[in-house]
Design an enzyme around this catalytic site. Sequence first.
Site, PDB file in Angstrom:
ATOM      1  N   ASN A 130       0.823  -1.115   0.060  1.00 26.85           N
ATOM      2  CA  ASN A 130       0.006   0.023   0.180  1.00 26.85           C
ATOM      3  C   ASN A 130       0.923   1.299   0.072  1.00 26.85           C
ATOM      4  O   ASN A 130       1.571   1.546   0.977  1.00 26.85           O
ATOM      5  CB  ASN A 130      -0.746   0.140   1.094  1.00 26.85           C
ATOM      6  N   GLU A 134      -5.663  -5.047  11.001  1.00 24.00           N
ATOM      7  CA  GLU A 134      -4.793  -3.560  11.093  1.00 24.00           C
ATOM      8  C   GLU A 134      -4.952  -2.721  12.510  1.00 24.00           C
ATOM      9  O   GLU A 134      -5.846  -1.889  12.211  1.00 24.00           O
ATOM     10  CB  GLU A 134      -4.848  -2.500   9.775  1.00 24.00           C
ATOM     11  N   GLU A 138      -7.190   5.089   7.814  1.00 23.17           N
ATOM     12  CA  GLU A 138      -6.928   6.455   7.348  1.00 23.17           C
ATOM     13  C   GLU A 138      -8.064   6.942   6.782  1.00 23.17           C
ATOM     14  O   GLU A 138      -8.524   8.144   7.024  1.00 23.17           O
ATOM     15  CB  GLU A 138      -5.611   6.470   6.386  1.00 23.17           C
ATOM     16  N   SER A 184       3.076  -1.409  10.477  1.00 19.32           N
ATOM     17  CA  SER A 184       4.401  -1.686  10.923  1.00 19.32           C
ATOM     18  C   SER A 184       5.147  -2.710  10.665  1.00 19.32           C
ATOM     19  O   SER A 184       5.836  -3.159  11.456  1.00 19.32           O
ATOM     20  CB  SER A 184       4.534  -1.007  12.429  1.00 19.32           C
ATOM     21  N   LYS A 244      -0.192   4.239  -0.298  1.00 19.90           N
ATOM     22  CA  LYS A 244      -0.626   5.582   0.318  1.00 19.90           C
ATOM     23  C   LYS A 244      -0.390   6.522  -0.808  1.00 19.90           C
ATOM     24  O   LYS A 244      -0.380   6.325  -1.892  1.00 19.90           O
ATOM     25  CB  LYS A 244      -0.156   5.841   1.546  1.00 19.90           C
ATOM     26  N   HIS A 271      -9.802   1.338   4.719  1.00 23.19           N
ATOM     27  CA  HIS A 271      -8.535   1.369   5.576  1.00 23.19           C
ATOM     28  C   HIS A 271      -8.938   2.398   6.502  1.00 23.19           C
ATOM     29  O   HIS A 271      -9.517   3.475   6.332  1.00 23.19           O
ATOM     30  CB  HIS A 271      -7.555   2.042   4.275  1.00 23.19           C
ATOM     31  N   GLY A 290       1.458   2.890  10.634  1.00 24.27           N
ATOM     32  CA  GLY A 290       2.462   3.950  10.205  1.00 24.27           C
ATOM     33  C   GLY A 290       3.236   4.427  11.509  1.00 24.27           C
ATOM     34  O   GLY A 290       3.940   5.576  11.497  1.00 24.27           O
TER      35      GLY A 290
HETATM   36  P1  PGA Z   1       2.562   0.735   7.660  1.00 23.12           P
HETATM   37  O1  PGA Z   1       1.160   0.725   7.160  1.00 23.12           O
HETATM   38  O2  PGA Z   1       3.080  -0.547   7.188  1.00 23.12           O
HETATM   39  O3  PGA Z   1       3.304   1.964   7.283  1.00 23.12           O
HETATM   40  O4  PGA Z   1       2.298   0.839   9.106  1.00 23.12           O
HETATM   41  C1  PGA Z   1       0.267  -0.215   6.902  1.00 23.12           C
HETATM   42  C2  PGA Z   1      -0.739   0.263   6.246  1.00 23.12           C
HETATM   43  O5  PGA Z   1      -0.999   0.358   4.984  1.00 23.12           O
HETATM   44  O6  PGA Z   1      -1.962   0.660   6.945  1.00 23.12           O
END
Ligand code: PGA
Length: 232
Positions: A9, A149, A89, A193, A11, A87, A155
């Site tokens: 991902n 998640e 976010e 993470s 983002k 997601h 993140g």
């Molecule tokens: P991350 O993001 O690996 O940077 O924590 C995971 C995600 O896509 O939510």
Amino acid sequence: MEKPIVVANWKMNPQKEEEAIRIAKFSDREGVVICPPFVFLSAVKKEVKKADLGAQNCFFEKQGAFTGETSPVMLKNYSCKYVIIGHSERRELLYEKEDDIKKKIKILLDEKITPIFCVGEDEKSEESLRNQLKVLEDTSLKKIIIAYEPQFAIGTGKSCDIEEAEKKKVFIKSILAKSHEGGEKTIVLYGGSVDSKNALSYIEEAGFDGLLVGGASLKEKEFGRLLKNISL
Ligand code: PGA
């Protein structure tokens, strides 16, 4: 056990097409699903031979007057086999609600695209996980992938404890088994993470079917090590 699947991902990264092409090149392995921003789908599609292509979101209608949105039909025409839905976010920053998520999952299944449905609690409450999974109650699970998640892990560099993650995976599968015959067989990924050091534990110890990787999927050496450590 089947080979794990790794969803990359990206983002809202990177900023330039040349960089997107560079990342796509080092990510091009079987078992990887590359999910770039929409604007890079065309360039990435031309570059990849082994990886699959996915998107990070879509709208819940096929076409029409929906300024700024992208339809699942467009994504299918760009060879996207997967779309990340719900997601955290998007739930948090864009106020995406269960109702929107449900409609998106439905239209994706109608278009034969696999939704990668993200769930994750904000604190250790299993109740919020249970509520998030309710959107799947009237849906066939055959073509759905779940990504667990936990919000504190996304993140932040603070990945979820392996045992805790395994407990949540078992909890998710038990809910799905209650609502759907064979629901425990649904593919469940871990995300939050993930890096080259912890990737294998989520698969071998916690028993996840794969990983959803954000930050680490953008770094050539780190992503290469991660894929190698899980034998992809
Ligand atoms: P991350 O993001 O690996 O940077 O924590 C995971 C995600 O896509 O939510």
